[in-house]
Design a protein around this motif. Structure first.
Motif, PDB file in Angstrom:
ATOM      1  N   PHE A 126       0.833  -1.209   0.000  1.00 48.14           N
ATOM      2  CA  PHE A 126       0.000   0.000   0.000  1.00 48.14           C
ATOM      3  C   PHE A 126       0.866   1.256   0.000  1.00 48.14           C
ATOM      4  CE2 PHE A 126      -1.810   3.470   2.519  1.00 48.14           C
ATOM      5  CZ  PHE A 126      -2.904   3.789   1.732  1.00 48.14           C
ATOM      6  N   LEU A 127       1.895   1.276   0.839  1.00 47.42           N
ATOM      7  CA  LEU A 127       2.764   2.456   0.901  1.00 47.42           C
ATOM      8  C   LEU A 127       3.495   2.671  -0.413  1.00 47.42           C
ATOM      9  CD1 LEU A 127       4.263   2.074   4.494  1.00 47.42           C
ATOM     10  CD2 LEU A 127       2.384   3.552   3.753  1.00 47.42           C
ATOM     11  N   ALA A 128       3.860   1.577  -1.084  1.00 45.62           N
ATOM     12  CA  ALA A 128       4.581   1.686  -2.355  1.00 45.62           C
ATOM     13  C   ALA A 128       3.674   2.149  -3.486  1.00 45.62           C
ATOM     14  CB  ALA A 128       5.209   0.337  -2.703  1.00 45.62           C
ATOM     15  N   ALA A 129       2.418   1.730  -3.479  1.00 45.22           N
ATOM     16  CA  ALA A 129       1.485   2.075  -4.554  1.00 45.22           C
ATOM     17  C   ALA A 129       0.083   2.230  -3.968  1.00 45.22           C
ATOM     18  CB  ALA A 129       1.498   1.010  -5.642  1.00 45.22           C
ATOM     19  N   PRO A 130      -0.191   3.355  -3.300  1.00 41.82           N
ATOM     20  CA  PRO A 130      -1.493   3.547  -2.661  1.00 41.82           C
ATOM     21  C   PRO A 130      -2.645   3.469  -3.663  1.00 41.82           C
ATOM     22  CG  PRO A 130       0.069   5.231  -1.948  1.00 41.82           C
ATOM     23  CD  PRO A 130       0.704   4.513  -3.100  1.00 41.82           C
ATOM     24  N   ASP A 131      -3.749   2.899  -3.232  1.00 40.57           N
ATOM     25  CA  ASP A 131      -4.921   2.731  -4.091  1.00 40.57           C
ATOM     26  C   ASP A 131      -5.419   4.055  -4.663  1.00 40.57           C
ATOM     27  OD1 ASP A 131      -4.717   0.669  -1.977  1.00 40.57           O
ATOM     28  OD2 ASP A 131      -6.347  -0.271  -3.100  1.00 40.57           O
ATOM     29  N   VAL A 132      -5.343   5.119  -3.871  1.00 39.81           N
ATOM     30  CA  VAL A 132      -5.913   6.403  -4.288  1.00 39.81           C
ATOM     31  C   VAL A 132      -4.839   7.418  -4.676  1.00 39.81           C
ATOM     32  CG1 VAL A 132      -8.012   6.102  -2.954  1.00 39.81           C
ATOM     33  CG2 VAL A 132      -6.026   7.128  -1.863  1.00 39.81           C
ATOM     34  N   GLY A 133      -3.629   6.939  -4.974  1.00 39.67           N
ATOM     35  CA  GLY A 133      -2.584   7.822  -5.472  1.00 39.67           C
ATOM     36  C   GLY A 133      -1.625   8.325  -4.417  1.00 39.67           C
ATOM     37  N   GLN A 134      -2.057   8.404  -3.168  1.00 42.83           N
ATOM     38  CA  GLN A 134      -1.175   8.801  -2.079  1.00 42.83           C
ATOM     39  C   GLN A 134      -1.598   8.076  -0.809  1.00 42.83           C
ATOM     40  OE1 GLN A 134      -1.574  12.925  -0.909  1.00 42.83           O
ATOM     41  NE2 GLN A 134      -3.740  12.983  -1.462  1.00 42.83           N
ATOM     42  N   ALA A 135      -0.644   7.875   0.075  1.00 46.49           N
ATOM     43  CA  ALA A 135      -0.950   7.195   1.330  1.00 46.49           C
ATOM     44  C   ALA A 135      -1.788   8.110   2.211  1.00 46.49           C
ATOM     45  CB  ALA A 135       0.333   6.800   2.040  1.00 46.49           C
ATOM     46  N   VAL A 136      -2.956   7.625   2.623  1.00 46.85           N
ATOM     47  CA  VAL A 136      -3.866   8.406   3.457  1.00 46.85           C
ATOM     48  C   VAL A 136      -4.243   7.572   4.683  1.00 46.85           C
ATOM     49  CG1 VAL A 136      -4.809   9.776   1.553  1.00 46.85           C
ATOM     50  CG2 VAL A 136      -5.825   7.553   2.094  1.00 46.85           C
ATOM     51  N   PRO A 137      -4.693   8.223   5.776  1.00 42.69           N
ATOM     52  CA  PRO A 137      -5.050   7.463   6.980  1.00 42.69           C
ATOM     53  C   PRO A 137      -6.328   6.646   6.824  1.00 42.69           C
ATOM     54  CG  PRO A 137      -4.521   9.751   7.513  1.00 42.69           C
ATOM     55  CD  PRO A 137      -4.641   9.665   6.031  1.00 42.69           C
ATOM     56  N   SER A 138      -7.250   7.042   5.972  1.00 43.25           N
ATOM     57  CA  SER A 138      -8.592   6.469   5.807  1.00 43.25           C
ATOM     58  C   SER A 138      -8.761   5.030   6.304  1.00 43.25           C
ATOM     59  CB  SER A 138      -8.993   6.529   4.336  1.00 43.25           C
ATOM     60  OG  SER A 138     -10.185   5.801   4.098  1.00 43.25           O
ATOM     61  N   TYR A 139      -9.828   4.810   7.082  1.00 43.22           N
ATOM     62  CA  TYR A 139     -10.143   3.465   7.565  1.00 43.22           C
ATOM     63  C   TYR A 139     -10.533   2.550   6.422  1.00 43.22           C
ATOM     64  CZ  TYR A 139     -12.704  -0.227  10.061  1.00 43.22           C
ATOM     65  OH  TYR A 139     -13.161  -1.429  10.529  1.00 43.22           O
ATOM     66  N   TYR A 140     -11.306   3.055   5.471  1.00 45.50           N
ATOM     67  CA  TYR A 140     -11.811   2.230   4.376  1.00 45.50           C
ATOM     68  C   TYR A 140     -10.828   2.096   3.218  1.00 45.50           C
ATOM     69  CZ  TYR A 140     -16.362   2.678   6.648  1.00 45.50           C
ATOM     70  OH  TYR A 140     -17.389   2.638   7.555  1.00 45.50           O
ATOM     71  N   LEU A 141     -10.067   3.150   2.940  1.00 47.11           N
ATOM     72  CA  LEU A 141      -9.221   3.155   1.747  1.00 47.11           C
ATOM     73  C   LEU A 141      -7.758   3.449   2.034  1.00 47.11           C
ATOM     74  CD1 LEU A 141     -11.553   5.139  -0.706  1.00 47.11           C
ATOM     75  CD2 LEU A 141     -11.119   2.683  -0.684  1.00 47.11           C
ATOM     76  N   GLY A 142      -7.363   3.433   3.303  1.00 50.78           N
ATOM     77  CA  GLY A 142      -6.006   3.833   3.618  1.00 50.78           C
ATOM     78  C   GLY A 142      -5.327   3.001   4.687  1.00 50.78           C
ATOM     79  N   GLU A 143      -4.406   3.650   5.384  1.00 50.63           N
ATOM     80  CA  GLU A 143      -3.497   2.960   6.289  1.00 50.63           C
ATOM     81  C   GLU A 143      -4.160   2.428   7.560  1.00 50.63           C
ATOM     82  OE1 GLU A 143       1.105   3.580   7.444  1.00 50.63           O
ATOM     83  OE2 GLU A 143       0.047   5.414   6.907  1.00 50.63           O
ATOM     84  N   VAL A 144      -5.126   3.155   8.097  1.00 52.53           N
ATOM     85  CA  VAL A 144      -5.692   2.755   9.388  1.00 52.53           C
ATOM     86  C   VAL A 144      -6.348   1.382   9.309  1.00 52.53           C
ATOM     87  CG1 VAL A 144      -7.517   3.280  11.062  1.00 52.53           C
ATOM     88  CG2 VAL A 144      -5.944   5.068  10.333  1.00 52.53           C
ATOM     89  N   GLY A 145      -7.097   1.130   8.254  1.00 53.94           N
ATOM     90  CA  GLY A 145      -7.725  -0.180   8.111  1.00 53.94           C
ATOM     91  C   GLY A 145      -6.711  -1.304   8.016  1.00 53.94           C
ATOM     92  N   ILE A 146      -5.625  -1.069   7.286  1.00 53.29           N
ATOM     93  CA  ILE A 146      -4.586  -2.086   7.122  1.00 53.29           C
ATOM     94  C   ILE A 146      -3.832  -2.300   8.431  1.00 53.29           C
ATOM     95  CG2 ILE A 146      -2.476  -2.711   5.885  1.00 53.29           C
ATOM     96  CD1 ILE A 146      -3.497  -0.952   3.568  1.00 53.29           C
ATOM     97  N   LEU A 147      -3.463  -1.204   9.090  1.00 55.29           N
ATOM     98  CA  LEU A 147      -2.699  -1.309  10.336  1.00 55.29           C
ATOM     99  C   LEU A 147      -3.506  -1.983  11.437  1.00 55.29           C
ATOM    100  CD1 LEU A 147      -0.999   2.204  10.318  1.00 55.29           C
ATOM    101  CD2 LEU A 147       0.168  -0.009  10.153  1.00 55.29           C
ATOM    102  N   LEU A 148      -4.800  -1.767  11.439  1.00 54.37           N
ATOM    103  CA  LEU A 148      -5.646  -2.399  12.440  1.00 54.37           C
ATOM    104  C   LEU A 148      -5.602  -3.923  12.299  1.00 54.37           C
ATOM    105  CD1 LEU A 148      -7.501  -1.299  14.690  1.00 54.37           C
ATOM    106  CD2 LEU A 148      -9.412  -1.561  13.107  1.00 54.37           C
TER     107      LEU A 148
END
Length: 317
Positions: A27-49
């Motif tokens: 995800f960090l190398a190629a974020p789904d939405v073009g940049q790494a974001v915290p978002s629970y649904y589309l970003g880092e928080v959901g993955i880290l959880l």
């Protein structure tokens, strides 16, 4: 996959903790939405959880805390991108660990939500305003608006002071009552308020916008606390049932699985008018049938918009 294996619905040839670290790195190398974001649904928080849940790695917990904290002032002010989504990570971590830091982080997010939950003149109720995709709007649904924001407050209501909890319940009833659109014994809600004249709003019937998402987001409202709320949620369930399975697909966000999820919530919270299991069975059967029907378009592998959401909902049904 971990959930399905735990429920006995699938057998995994590997430990689910094995690939999760690679998911975060990817995800960090190629974020789904073009940049790494915290978002629970589309970003880092959901993955880290999920990463912490599977590995208990302290580094994951530290990064998760920082991401949730940094996202508190996010101006979108809705569940997909902003604090109303990422604060769910703090609530989960508090429940799993009992550590005071997660309680404090959850309350910091609550304060942000409360500051931005303001009275509206038209209609006369309390709403959040979203600065989203270049527009300033007031959404009502579970994906981007009032219901999605209220969900987190209701989910963590036991952590709120008594006066604030009482005000939360009062505002939820007030807003749903004033914004509902009734037809017979059924009720639905428009995606947003204004700028169209009343009666001309685009009406949808799905999790992200419409009655199914209202039910799932408000289902933690205590049954029996308000006869008006109980009636509104049941009316939303009737609207979902009368509309029938969606033609859009099988996913959770705007598909049959998301609408079937509403029946599961109504049943789990003892709303008597949906004790009949037929709605749950019908939707549970329709999701895989829709996904694999002849000529059906290939579906994405996302939990919310693709096929994975369907077996999770069907498994619960």
């Amino acid at each position: 996959m971990w959930y399905l294996a735990r429920e006995g619905a699938a057998s995994l040839p590997f430990g689910p903790e094995d690939p999760i670290a690679r998911v975060h790195a990817a995800f960090l190398a190629a974020p789904d939405v073009g940049q790494a974001v915290p978002s629970y649904y589309l970003g880092e928080v959901g993955i880290l959880l999920v990463l912490w849940k599977l590995t208990r790695a302290e580094a994951a917990a530290e990064r998760l805390y920082a991401a949730i904290e940094a996202n508190i002032p996010n101006p979108t002010n809705e569940a997909l991108w902003a604090a109303p989504g990422t604060m769910l990570g703090a609530l989960h971590m508090l429940q799993w660990t009992g550590e005071p830091r997660w309680r404090e982080l959850f309350h910091a997010n609550v304060e942000q939500l409360w500051r931005t939950w303001l009275p509206s003149e038209r209609p006369s109720c309390h709403l959040w305003t979203q600065d989203l995709y270049g527009d300033v709007v007031q959404y009502l649904g579970a994906g981007h608006g009032f219901a999605g924001n209220a969900y987190l407050l209701l989910r963590g209501q036991a952590l709120l002071p008594a006066e604030r909890r009482e005000l939360l319940l009062t505002r939820c009833v007030e807003t749903l009552r004033i914004t509902a659109r009734h037809e017979g014994d059924a009720a639905n809600w428009p995606p947003q308020l204004g700028p169209e004249p009343p009666g001309r709003e685009k009406i949808l019937m799905q999790w992200c916008h419409g009655a199914p998402g209202i039910v799932t987001a408000l289902s933690d409202f205590p049954p029996g606390e308000s006869s008006e709320m109980d009636a509104l949620l049941l009316a939303a369930g009737r609207a979902t049932w009368q509309a029938g399975p969606l033609a859009k697909g099988a996913g959770l966000c705007h598909g049959t699985a998301g609408n079937g999820y509403a029946f599961l919530k109504l049943s789990a919270h003892r709303r008597p008018a949906v004790a009949d299991p037929r709605p749950r069975v019908r939707y549970a059967r329709h999701s895989p049938e829709r996904a694999h029907a002849p000529g059906a378009r290939p579906r994405p592998l996302h939990l919310w918009t693709g096929d994975p959401g369907s077996p999770c909902t069907c498994g619960i049904a």
